[in-house]
Design an enzyme around this catalytic site. Sequence first.
Site, PDB file in Angstrom:
ATOM      1  CE  LYS A  21      -3.647   0.113   2.603  1.00 19.73           C
ATOM      2  NZ  LYS A  21      -4.460   0.083   3.841  1.00 19.73           N
TER       3      LYS A  21
HETATM    4  O1  G3P Z   1      -7.127   1.066   5.486  1.00 22.06           O
HETATM    5  C1  G3P Z   1      -7.312   2.214   6.217  1.00 22.06           C
HETATM    6  C2  G3P Z   1      -8.547   2.955   5.900  1.00 22.06           C
HETATM    7  O2  G3P Z   1      -9.593   2.048   5.877  1.00 22.06           O
HETATM    8  C3  G3P Z   1      -8.773   4.109   6.869  1.00 22.06           C
HETATM    9  O3  G3P Z   1      -9.734   3.814   7.798  1.00 22.06           O
HETATM   10  O4  G3P Z   1     -11.049   4.110   9.838  1.00 22.06           O
HETATM   11  O5  G3P Z   1      -8.818   5.183   9.665  1.00 22.06           O
HETATM   12  O6  G3P Z   1     -10.720   6.045   8.317  1.00 22.06           O
HETATM   13  P1  G3P Z   1     -10.089   4.864   8.965  1.00 22.06           P
END
Ligand code: G3P
Length: 223
Positions: free
Chosen positions: A86
């Site tokens: 990633k």
């Molecule tokens: O993979 C990370 C992405 O899903 C971010 O998630 O919950 O930090 O907005 P969040």
Amino acid sequence: MEFMLDSANIEQIKDLNELITIDGVTTNPTILTKSGMQPEEALRKIAAILNKDQKLFAQVVKTDYEGIMEEARKLSAIRPENMYVKIPVTRDGLKAIKTCKEEGIHTLATAIYSASEGFLAAKNGADYLAPYTNRMCNYGDGVAEVIRLINMLKVNNMDSKVIAASFKNVDQVAALIENGIPAVTVPCDVVYQMIGHPATGVAVDEFSANWNKTYGRDSFFEE
Ligand code: G3P
């Protein structure tokens, strides 16, 4: 359509991998810090749960082009196949995604906040594009912007797959699945909310009570 878990919680990944059909596990630096383990140990444990066809995603931490490439080469070697790196879609990240394509390293372009950012990462050869659905809702209609990206790729016959990420509730996930999202990565707590509607349990209790009252047992066949 691919359904991934966005987590480094070993117990929950094990549990959900037995309960439902998952196509892989995505992590990011924040998710790994919450695992309570060193990052390499956490990735090794997740990899041990997955079969070789299920994908594993790990994110670079360095932010300059050279550093991203150094970490991308190492991360891509963690598993012989189905290992994805990633890379956030910064200036250096976009450049690294282009180089990874040339070197045959599988990538997921991450931290995407607009359809245009996703489009450029697709042009550079990213295998997956991860728009941050819930976070994008702070700037407008996140779900609509993800659908826009899906359509941009579709009408231009571009190969990258949109894997929507950053979900805070079941409705955001459902809204994208019904609009033909090619892949989603969902935190375990949201997946657990998708399983076992309270009314399902009530219906099962009613079946059991009626059966027991009539036949005096809890099984279909007499034992
Ligand atoms: O993979 C990370 C992405 O899903 C971010 O998630 O919950 O930090 O907005 P969040």
